[in-house]
Design a protein around this motif. Structure first.
Motif, PDB file in Angstrom:
ATOM      1  N   THR A 123       0.852  -1.187   0.000  1.00 40.62           N
ATOM      2  CA  THR A 123       0.000   0.000   0.000  1.00 40.62           C
ATOM      3  C   THR A 123       0.890   1.239   0.000  1.00 40.62           C
ATOM      4  OG1 THR A 123      -0.095   0.326   2.393  1.00 40.62           O
ATOM      5  CG2 THR A 123      -1.633  -1.276   1.436  1.00 40.62           C
ATOM      6  N   GLU A 124       0.265   2.413  -0.109  1.00 41.54           N
ATOM      7  CA  GLU A 124       1.043   3.659  -0.088  1.00 41.54           C
ATOM      8  C   GLU A 124       1.618   3.936   1.300  1.00 41.54           C
ATOM      9  OE1 GLU A 124      -2.615   5.134   1.797  1.00 41.54           O
ATOM     10  OE2 GLU A 124      -2.076   3.536   0.386  1.00 41.54           O
ATOM     11  N   GLN A 125       1.183   3.170   2.291  1.00 40.47           N
ATOM     12  CA  GLN A 125       1.754   3.270   3.641  1.00 40.47           C
ATOM     13  C   GLN A 125       2.738   2.130   3.905  1.00 40.47           C
ATOM     14  OE1 GLN A 125       1.355   5.975   5.287  1.00 40.47           O
ATOM     15  NE2 GLN A 125      -0.215   6.785   3.891  1.00 40.47           N
ATOM     16  N   MET A 126       3.178   1.463   2.822  1.00 35.38           N
ATOM     17  CA  MET A 126       4.194   0.417   2.852  1.00 35.38           C
ATOM     18  C   MET A 126       3.748  -0.834   3.620  1.00 35.38           C
ATOM     19  SD  MET A 126       6.787   1.019   0.934  1.00 35.38           S
ATOM     20  CE  MET A 126       8.037  -0.107   1.542  1.00 35.38           C
ATOM     21  N   LYS A 127       2.455  -1.103   3.671  1.00 36.72           N
ATOM     22  CA  LYS A 127       1.975  -2.354   4.240  1.00 36.72           C
ATOM     23  C   LYS A 127       1.999  -3.429   3.164  1.00 36.72           C
ATOM     24  CE  LYS A 127      -1.023  -0.164   7.685  1.00 36.72           C
ATOM     25  NZ  LYS A 127      -2.414   0.009   8.183  1.00 36.72           N
ATOM     26  N   GLN A 128       2.653  -4.552   3.454  1.00 33.23           N
ATOM     27  CA  GLN A 128       2.835  -5.586   2.440  1.00 33.23           C
ATOM     28  C   GLN A 128       1.518  -6.269   2.108  1.00 33.23           C
ATOM     29  OE1 GLN A 128       6.281  -8.255   2.632  1.00 33.23           O
ATOM     30  NE2 GLN A 128       4.884  -9.989   2.347  1.00 33.23           N
ATOM     31  N   LEU A 129       1.246  -6.393   0.802  1.00 34.02           N
ATOM     32  CA  LEU A 129       0.104  -7.148   0.315  1.00 34.02           C
ATOM     33  C   LEU A 129       0.538  -8.478  -0.277  1.00 34.02           C
ATOM     34  CD1 LEU A 129      -1.798  -4.221  -1.448  1.00 34.02           C
ATOM     35  CD2 LEU A 129      -2.287  -5.207   0.802  1.00 34.02           C
ATOM     36  N   LEU A 130       1.703  -8.485  -0.926  1.00 30.37           N
ATOM     37  CA  LEU A 130       2.201  -9.709  -1.560  1.00 30.37           C
ATOM     38  C   LEU A 130       3.698  -9.593  -1.762  1.00 30.37           C
ATOM     39  CD1 LEU A 130       0.687 -11.731  -4.458  1.00 30.37           C
ATOM     40  CD2 LEU A 130       2.983 -10.805  -4.749  1.00 30.37           C
ATOM     41  N   ARG A 131       4.410 -10.697  -1.621  1.00 27.03           N
ATOM     42  CA  ARG A 131       5.837 -10.754  -1.934  1.00 27.03           C
ATOM     43  C   ARG A 131       6.119 -12.072  -2.628  1.00 27.03           C
ATOM     44  NH1 ARG A 131      10.919  -8.843  -1.076  1.00 27.03           N
ATOM     45  NH2 ARG A 131      12.536 -10.335  -0.524  1.00 27.03           N
ATOM     46  N   LEU A 143       8.570  -3.048  -6.665  1.00 30.69           N
ATOM     47  CA  LEU A 143       7.337  -2.949  -5.899  1.00 30.69           C
ATOM     48  C   LEU A 143       6.266  -2.245  -6.717  1.00 30.69           C
ATOM     49  CD1 LEU A 143       8.579  -1.773  -2.366  1.00 30.69           C
ATOM     50  CD2 LEU A 143       7.732  -4.052  -2.967  1.00 30.69           C
ATOM     51  N   SER A 144       5.049  -2.737  -6.592  1.00 33.54           N
ATOM     52  CA  SER A 144       3.885  -2.023  -7.092  1.00 33.54           C
ATOM     53  C   SER A 144       3.170  -1.432  -5.891  1.00 33.54           C
ATOM     54  CB  SER A 144       2.959  -2.974  -7.854  1.00 33.54           C
ATOM     55  OG  SER A 144       1.811  -2.285  -8.325  1.00 33.54           O
ATOM     56  N   VAL A 145       2.909  -0.115  -5.937  1.00 31.05           N
ATOM     57  CA  VAL A 145       2.292   0.591  -4.822  1.00 31.05           C
ATOM     58  C   VAL A 145       0.824   0.863  -5.154  1.00 31.05           C
ATOM     59  CG1 VAL A 145       2.399   2.612  -3.318  1.00 31.05           C
ATOM     60  CG2 VAL A 145       4.513   1.663  -4.286  1.00 31.05           C
ATOM     61  N   ILE A 146      -0.077   0.453  -4.268  1.00 29.42           N
ATOM     62  CA  ILE A 146      -1.506   0.592  -4.510  1.00 29.42           C
ATOM     63  C   ILE A 146      -2.124   1.495  -3.455  1.00 29.42           C
ATOM     64  CG2 ILE A 146      -3.694  -0.618  -4.803  1.00 29.42           C
ATOM     65  CD1 ILE A 146      -2.197  -3.089  -5.579  1.00 29.42           C
ATOM     66  N   PRO A 147      -2.353   2.781  -3.764  1.00 32.64           N
ATOM     67  CA  PRO A 147      -3.067   3.683  -2.845  1.00 32.64           C
ATOM     68  C   PRO A 147      -4.561   3.342  -2.843  1.00 32.64           C
ATOM     69  CG  PRO A 147      -1.699   4.869  -4.437  1.00 32.64           C
ATOM     70  CD  PRO A 147      -1.849   3.476  -4.929  1.00 32.64           C
ATOM     71  N   PRO A 148      -5.334   4.018  -1.988  1.00 32.04           N
ATOM     72  CA  PRO A 148      -6.767   3.703  -1.918  1.00 32.04           C
ATOM     73  C   PRO A 148      -7.501   3.891  -3.236  1.00 32.04           C
ATOM     74  CG  PRO A 148      -6.103   4.941   0.009  1.00 32.04           C
ATOM     75  CD  PRO A 148      -4.937   4.959  -0.923  1.00 32.04           C
ATOM     76  N   ALA A 193     -11.064  -4.995  -3.174  1.00 31.07           N
ATOM     77  CA  ALA A 193     -11.100  -6.375  -3.650  1.00 31.07           C
ATOM     78  C   ALA A 193      -9.723  -6.813  -4.149  1.00 31.07           C
ATOM     79  CB  ALA A 193     -12.139  -6.520  -4.755  1.00 31.07           C
ATOM     80  N   GLY A 194      -9.042  -5.910  -4.837  1.00 30.23           N
ATOM     81  CA  GLY A 194      -7.714  -6.226  -5.328  1.00 30.23           C
ATOM     82  C   GLY A 194      -6.729  -6.488  -4.202  1.00 30.23           C
ATOM     83  N   LYS A 195      -6.788  -5.676  -3.168  1.00 25.62           N
ATOM     84  CA  LYS A 195      -5.892  -5.872  -2.029  1.00 25.62           C
ATOM     85  C   LYS A 195      -6.188  -7.192  -1.326  1.00 25.62           C
ATOM     86  CE  LYS A 195      -5.147  -0.927  -1.186  1.00 25.62           C
ATOM     87  NZ  LYS A 195      -5.407   0.207  -0.275  1.00 25.62           N
ATOM     88  N   LEU A 196      -7.465  -7.540  -1.207  1.00 23.72           N
ATOM     89  CA  LEU A 196      -7.833  -8.818  -0.604  1.00 23.72           C
ATOM     90  C   LEU A 196      -7.275  -9.979  -1.428  1.00 23.72           C
ATOM     91  CD1 LEU A 196      -9.370 -10.502   1.476  1.00 23.72           C
ATOM     92  CD2 LEU A 196     -11.417 -10.253   0.035  1.00 23.72           C
ATOM     93  N   PHE A 197      -7.348  -9.850  -2.753  1.00 20.18           N
ATOM     94  CA  PHE A 197      -6.817 -10.893  -3.630  1.00 20.18           C
ATOM     95  C   PHE A 197      -5.315 -11.074  -3.410  1.00 20.18           C
ATOM     96  CE2 PHE A 197      -4.609 -11.875  -7.624  1.00 20.18           C
ATOM     97  CZ  PHE A 197      -5.153 -13.114  -7.904  1.00 20.18           C
ATOM     98  N   PHE A 198      -4.578  -9.964  -3.343  1.00 19.44           N
ATOM     99  CA  PHE A 198      -3.133 -10.058  -3.151  1.00 19.44           C
ATOM    100  C   PHE A 198      -2.793 -10.665  -1.794  1.00 19.44           C
ATOM    101  CE2 PHE A 198      -2.828  -6.488  -6.364  1.00 19.44           C
ATOM    102  CZ  PHE A 198      -2.223  -7.273  -7.334  1.00 19.44           C
ATOM    103  N   PRO A 256       0.900 -20.269  -1.044  1.00 17.78           N
ATOM    104  CA  PRO A 256       2.042 -20.365  -1.973  1.00 17.78           C
ATOM    105  C   PRO A 256       1.682 -20.901  -3.355  1.00 17.78           C
ATOM    106  CG  PRO A 256       2.681 -21.103   0.210  1.00 17.78           C
ATOM    107  CD  PRO A 256       1.207 -20.882   0.259  1.00 17.78           C
ATOM    108  N   SER A 257       0.809 -21.910  -3.421  1.00 21.47           N
ATOM    109  CA  SER A 257       0.464 -22.478  -4.727  1.00 21.47           C
ATOM    110  C   SER A 257      -0.262 -21.456  -5.594  1.00 21.47           C
ATOM    111  CB  SER A 257      -0.396 -23.726  -4.554  1.00 21.47           C
ATOM    112  OG  SER A 257      -1.603 -23.420  -3.866  1.00 21.47           O
ATOM    113  N   MET A 258      -1.119 -20.648  -4.988  1.00 23.54           N
ATOM    114  CA  MET A 258      -1.835 -19.603  -5.726  1.00 23.54           C
ATOM    115  C   MET A 258      -0.858 -18.545  -6.216  1.00 23.54           C
ATOM    116  SD  MET A 258      -4.966 -17.267  -4.290  1.00 23.54           S
ATOM    117  CE  MET A 258      -5.692 -15.931  -5.269  1.00 23.54           C
ATOM    118  N   LYS A 259       0.098 -18.192  -5.383  1.00 18.63           N
ATOM    119  CA  LYS A 259       1.099 -17.192  -5.759  1.00 18.63           C
ATOM    120  C   LYS A 259       1.949 -17.700  -6.926  1.00 18.63           C
ATOM    121  CE  LYS A 259       3.835 -16.081  -2.395  1.00 18.63           C
ATOM    122  NZ  LYS A 259       4.444 -15.385  -1.236  1.00 18.63           N
ATOM    123  N   ARG A 260       2.335 -18.979  -6.893  1.00 16.45           N
ATOM    124  CA  ARG A 260       3.138 -19.530  -7.993  1.00 16.45           C
ATOM    125  C   ARG A 260       2.361 -19.504  -9.297  1.00 16.45           C
ATOM    126  NH1 ARG A 260       4.816 -23.196  -3.935  1.00 16.45           N
ATOM    127  NH2 ARG A 260       3.252 -24.712  -4.606  1.00 16.45           N
TER     128      ARG A 260
END
Length: 433
Positions: A87-95, A213-218, A409-414, A421-425
């Motif tokens: 997020t724009e506050q540097m909270k990790q959504l996915l790595r 990194l991809s940054v996703i603000p609100p 919804a996008g943030k929830l998906f990430f 792990p299998s979904m991320k791969r």
């Protein structure tokens, strides 16, 4: 093409795809010439980091000599293989951390490399093949089936195939496929570089140096950033070091590390006549528009070198229905220009070059007819090329969406993918097939 004469291929455009094709053809013994509009090989020295995915690295491994491919992997930057979403506050959504295939001579790995360095590597084995200051103007189909290509300097060349690799404003496409369109998306990016020195590095959050990194603000905007750090190996210094006569610096240097960033929003969100702004003014605007973000991101943008700020209007091609094959064909941005969102444009061009190279080599060796080979290339290229166009346009629109519901919804998906792990791969394997 006469059955008693070898094939000769004319490539209009000296970008990544055209140069990769020329390397592959030259290695196979197929006659090829490249016509580049820039006057000197140093005229394209401005550029940013580029991500080479498994499609791209496999193509390079096939078309470059083993020595040059080895130099490519040696020159590829550290901090380029993983990927994160925050997020724009540097909270990790996915790595995501992909497998490291850098030592595989057949390619297949992820690499980060300076566009400048990659182009210098692609030029290294093309002495006498690339003609500078030779801008394509038009072509003519001759009675014997060959193509005469005419250039702005008054010269012309006759060949069996003309390949338009001359970018999004392709003159070859304008004549060959006048119905093909490239349109504005309404999205505009301000990009810049944060030069990494011992002092500036100490001021930067280490999380910004690990991977892109991809940054996703609100809502309403987005940012992409990528660190580029590397050591030029001694054996590559003569190929990819700074060009003689140019002073080191963040604009014209492919050895100084930096973090690249790009802030994207719809044009109306900026509230300014963007084309009228200088580089420092663009930098100041991007700084204001990220003022409420995490201090790590604010430092990255605010302390970047103002002169590196660049305005990039985002355009995309429109998928074009099938056309009849001819000895004139296209690759890369000349036919399927796409937004930079998703980072697949250059890799798709390399995939084009690999496939077209194989088919032209086959035609030269009488494995099949020339037009059959071009038709087979164009059929496959339309499928994966325009699919990439649609994918990147979807990503672009999502990056600047005004819908808070869609963002949530996008943030929830990430977050879900990050936890499975299998979904991320599966997510990231889609870009490597």
């Amino acid at each position: 093409m006469s059955t008693n004469e070898p094939l000769h291929v004319i490539v209009a455009g000296g970008g990544i795809g055209g140069l990769a094709l020329a390397n592959g053809l030259r290695r196979a013994g197929v006659s090829v010439s490249v016509h580049e509009r820039e006057v000197r090989r140093t005229d394209r020295l401005q550029g940013f980091r580029i991500h080479i995915d498994p499609n791209g690295s496999r193509a390079l491994a096939e078309m470059l000599s083993p020595e040059l491919y080895s130099l490519f992997t040696a020159c590829a930057g550290r901090g380029g293989n993983g990927f994160g979403v925050v997020t724009e506050q540097m909270k990790q959504l996915l790595r995501f951390e992909p497998d490291d295939s850098a030592d595989d001579p057949a390619g297949g790995g992820h690499f980060g490399i300076s566009r400048i360095t990659l182009r210098q590597l692609l030029l290294a084995d093309l002495e006498g093949i690339v003609h500078y200051g030779s801008m394509f103007e038009r072509y003519e189909e001759l009675a014997d089936g060959r193509i005469a290509a005419y250039f702005a300097d008054g010269t012309f060349e006759v060949g069996d195939v003309l390949v338009g690799a001359d970018g999004g404003t392709s003159r070859v496409r304008a004549q060959r496929l006048p119905q093909a369109q490239r349109v504005e998306t309404g999205i505009v990016t301000i990009a810049g570089k944060y030069a990494l020195t011992p002092e500036s590095r100490a001021r930067l959050d280490p999380r910004l140096l690990r991977n892109p990194l991809s940054v996703i603000p609100p809502t309403g905007c987005g940012m992409f950033l990528a660190p580029h750090e590397f050591d030029i190996p001694a054996q590559a210094a003569g190929v990819v070091g700074n060009e003689a006569g140019l002073a080191p610096g963040v604009l014209f240097d492919n050895t100084q590390p930096y973090v690249f960033w790009a802030f994207a929003a719809k044009r109306e969100r900026y509230g300014a006549e963007l084309e009228q702004l200088s580089a420092p003014e663009l930098h100041a605007l991007a700084t204001r528009m990220t003022a409420g973000w995490d201090p790590a991101l604010r430092t990255l943008v605010a302390e970047s070198t103002s002169d590196t700020a660049t305005l990039i209007p985002i355009r995309t091609s429109v998928p074009t229905p099938a056309w009849e094959p001819s000895p004139v064909t296209l690759l890369g941005d000349a036919i399927h220009a796409m937004t930079p969102f998703g980072g697949i444009g250059a890799n798709t061009a390399l995939r084009d070059a690999q496939l077209l190279c194989r088919n032209l080599i086959g035609a030269d060796r009488r494995a099949h007819g020339l037009l059959d080979g071009i038709a087979a290339y164009e059929s496959r290229m339309r499928d994966y090329g325009f699919d990439a166009v649609r994918t990147s346009l979807t990503a672009a629109n999502q990056a600047v969406s005004d819908s808070r519901v869609a963002r949530t919804a996008g943030k929830l998906f990430f977050r879900t993918a990050d936890a499975i792990p299998s979904m991320k791969r599966r997510m990231f394997s889609a870009t490597s097939s």
